[in-house]
Design an enzyme around this catalytic site. Structure first.
Site, PDB file in Angstrom:
ATOM      1  CG  ASP A 137      38.033 -41.919 -22.031  1.00  0.00           C
ATOM      2  OD1 ASP A 137      38.605 -43.547 -21.484  1.00  0.00           O
ATOM      3  OD2 ASP A 137      37.300 -41.423 -21.099  1.00  0.00           O
ATOM      4  CG  HIS A 157      28.320 -44.481 -20.679  1.00  0.00           C
ATOM      5  ND1 HIS A 157      27.585 -44.067 -19.271  1.00  0.00           N
ATOM      6  CD2 HIS A 157      28.909 -43.269 -21.069  1.00  0.00           C
ATOM      7  CE1 HIS A 157      28.780 -42.641 -19.037  1.00  0.00           C
ATOM      8  NE2 HIS A 157      29.278 -42.003 -20.834  1.00  0.00           N
ATOM      9  CD  GLU A 173      32.699 -39.982 -17.738  1.00  0.00           C
ATOM     10  OE1 GLU A 173      31.324 -39.939 -18.592  1.00  0.00           O
ATOM     11  OE2 GLU A 173      33.347 -39.899 -18.600  1.00  0.00           O
ATOM     12  CD  GLU A 193      36.815 -44.448 -18.427  1.00  0.00           C
ATOM     13  OE1 GLU A 193      37.486 -44.012 -19.486  1.00  0.00           O
ATOM     14  OE2 GLU A 193      35.745 -42.764 -18.900  1.00  0.00           O
ATOM     15  CG  ASP A 217      37.444 -39.665 -18.326  1.00  0.00           C
ATOM     16  OD1 ASP A 217      37.900 -38.410 -18.012  1.00  0.00           O
ATOM     17  OD2 ASP A 217      36.136 -39.870 -19.421  1.00  0.00           O
ATOM     18  CD  GLN A 246      31.199 -35.043 -20.972  1.00  0.00           C
ATOM     19  OE1 GLN A 246      31.213 -34.897 -20.040  1.00  0.00           O
ATOM     20  NE2 GLN A 246      31.572 -36.084 -22.424  1.00  0.00           N
ATOM     21  CE  LYS A 261      34.451 -37.118 -20.576  1.00  0.00           C
ATOM     22  NZ  LYS A 261      33.830 -37.905 -19.572  1.00  0.00           N
ATOM     23  CB  THR A 274      31.792 -44.634 -18.310  1.00  0.00           C
ATOM     24  OG1 THR A 274      32.266 -43.183 -18.253  1.00  0.00           O
ATOM     25  CG2 THR A 274      30.698 -45.028 -17.325  1.00  0.00           C
TER      26      THR A 274
HETATM   27 MN    MN Z   1      35.328 -41.399 -19.904  1.00  0.00          MN
END
Ligand code: MN
Length: 449
Positions: free
Chosen positions: A144, A151, A215, A217, A249, A256, A268, A375
């Site tokens: 990722d 972001h 998120e 994506e 995500d 995190q 995640k 993101t």
């Molecule tokens: Mn992400």
């Protein structure tokens, strides 16, 4: 840049009415590939390859059994192994073979084309409502990236960093290695994780995570793999990208932020969702656009991340959206509310640059590997592509149309990602949905005894 052909012709229509409906994600110009079973019971039969057209799915094995495919197109379908649960062996054959399949499918589905499929539509076409979709391929590795400046800058400011966007952001596409085992197809509920974080009073706690986020994506799916110790030049990157899917995500943001010294881990890895249909790189060719302009503070690109072709055609005209439906809204019969609408051009790096950078040290990519964009946030309020940005990291509530508020996702909230590609003079194509409902956390640690 991929050349356009008859399958992209904006005048081409299908004899299947739903494929010509304005607003459909799956006109004849799209033809995305996926794996399906008939009926709602996912275990009723081994998943088989299909192509989405309008409100239907064409059974590709059935099409081949009926003798309606030839040459590379037939080879592509026969490469999909029974019980292997994915398109990997087809994707590994490379984009030329996928292109042959696309050409024959487009011909069989077009108005004025050969009649074979139309005559057997009863057995070879299924309503999408009557099929269960599976992961489109086996995913061995998932990377990722973090390629949105907006972001990155918002997160840096929430953390109180003096320099919210580190200089490295401008020099290379930053990424972390994600977890492939917990990727699930759209429609799978996401279990709220338990985890450890630092609470507002400074204490370290463990429990069901409140700071649950989505998120928005896009992710590239690798077709033809690459060899170990063999970097892929930027202009060859497209040869290895089979297509794209939506990626949610899911993130436990408090976990995190507390754990992240070497990168994200349990914040995640509990689950990520993808959409079931792979929109091929060839289907997206008409929507190519220039790579994003470099920011004034960015240094010149190093040669391995720069090419004329990538600068001129490395971006894509795709708009992504995120929608929220709460349990209360559904009970009241209210439809979902849109939280985000953001163009892919908000990303500072192209997928070609991500792939070239990924392989620049010799790391090999495998067929089915997923490369997430990060993101897709932009500067404007509509373009904040996760709840952390929308609520300023849980400080300001998101107000929903029915008066409810959200700082983070609650149990019963369903998030649906969508995206469409569009360019002047072209028939827009869509990605279908990537949906998931937040399920309550399981008790953990389990009660003793
Ligand atoms: Mn992400």
């Amino acid at each position: 840049m991929m050349e356009l052909n008859a399958t992209h012709d904006a005048m081409r229509r299908s004899w299947l009415a739903s494929a010509n409906a304005p607003g459909t994600d799956f006109p004849i110009q799209n033809l995305p590939l996926g794996m399906f079973t008939l009926g709602t019971d996912a275990t009723s039969m081994p998943p088989r390859p299909g192509v989405a057209i309008g409100a239907h799915v064409v059974d590709l094995c059935g099409l081949d059994d009926a003798g309606l495919l030839s040459g590379d197109a037939a080879r592509a379908v026969r490469a999909v192994l029974p019980n292997d649960c994915g398109l990997n062996m087809m994707m590994a054959l490379g984009n030329g073979v996928a292109s042959a399949l696309r050409a024959q499918l487009s011909d069989l589905l077009r108005e004025g084309g050969p009649q074979g499929l139309r005559e057997r539509a009863q057995t070879l076409l299924h309503a999408q409502a009557d099929v269960h979709m599976h992961l489109p391929c086996r995913i061995d590795n998932y990377t990722d990236f973090l390629t949105s400046h907006a972001h990155t800058a918002r997160h840096g400011r929430f953390k109180g960093l003096a320099d919210p966007v580190p200089p490295v952001f401008h020099s290379l596409p930053v990424a972390y290695h994600g977890r492939a085992s917990s990727i699930r197809v759209s429609g799978t509920g996401v279990r709220r994780p338990n985890g450890q974080w630092k609470a507002a009073d400074g204490s370290i706690v463990f429990g069901a995570v409140e700071a649950m986020d989505f998120e928005l994506e896009l992710a590239a799916v690798i077709g033809s793999g690459t060899a170990l110790a063999e970097p892929i030049a930027l202009d060859q990157a497209a040869d290895h990208i089979f297509g794209y899917v939506l990626l949610n995500d899911w993130s436990a943001k408090s976990v995190q932020w507390w754990e992240q010294m070497l990168g994200p881990f349990l914040g995640k890895s509990f689950m990520s969702s993808i959409s079931p249909w792979i929109v091929t790189a060839e289907a997206l060719a008409p929507f190519a656009r220039p790579a994003p302009a470099r920011r004034p503070e960015a240094p010149p690109l190093l040669p391995y991340l720069e090419s004329h072709q990538d600068q001129a055609f490395g971006g894509m005209n795709i708009t992504l959206e995120s929608w929220l439906s709460t349990a209360k809204m559904r009970t009241a019969g209210k439809g979902p509310t849109r939280l985000v609408s953001t163009p892919l051009s908000n990303l500072s790096w192209t997928f070609g640059q991500m792939l070239a950078h990924h392989t620049s040290n010799g790391c090999n990519l495998c067929t089915g590997d997923l490369l997430g964009s990060g993101t897709v946030s932009g500067e404007s309020e509509d373009e904040r592509a996760c709840l952390t940005e929308i609520t300023s990291a849980g400080r300001e509530p998101l107000r929903l149309p029915d008066g409810d508020e959200r700082y983070w996702l609650k149990d019963g909230d369903e998030v649906t990602l969508k995206a469409r590609a569009g360019s002047p003079g072209r028939i827009p194509i869509g990605f279908g949905a990537c949906a998931g409902e937040v399920l309550p956390a399981l008790p953990y640690p389990l009660p003793k005894g």
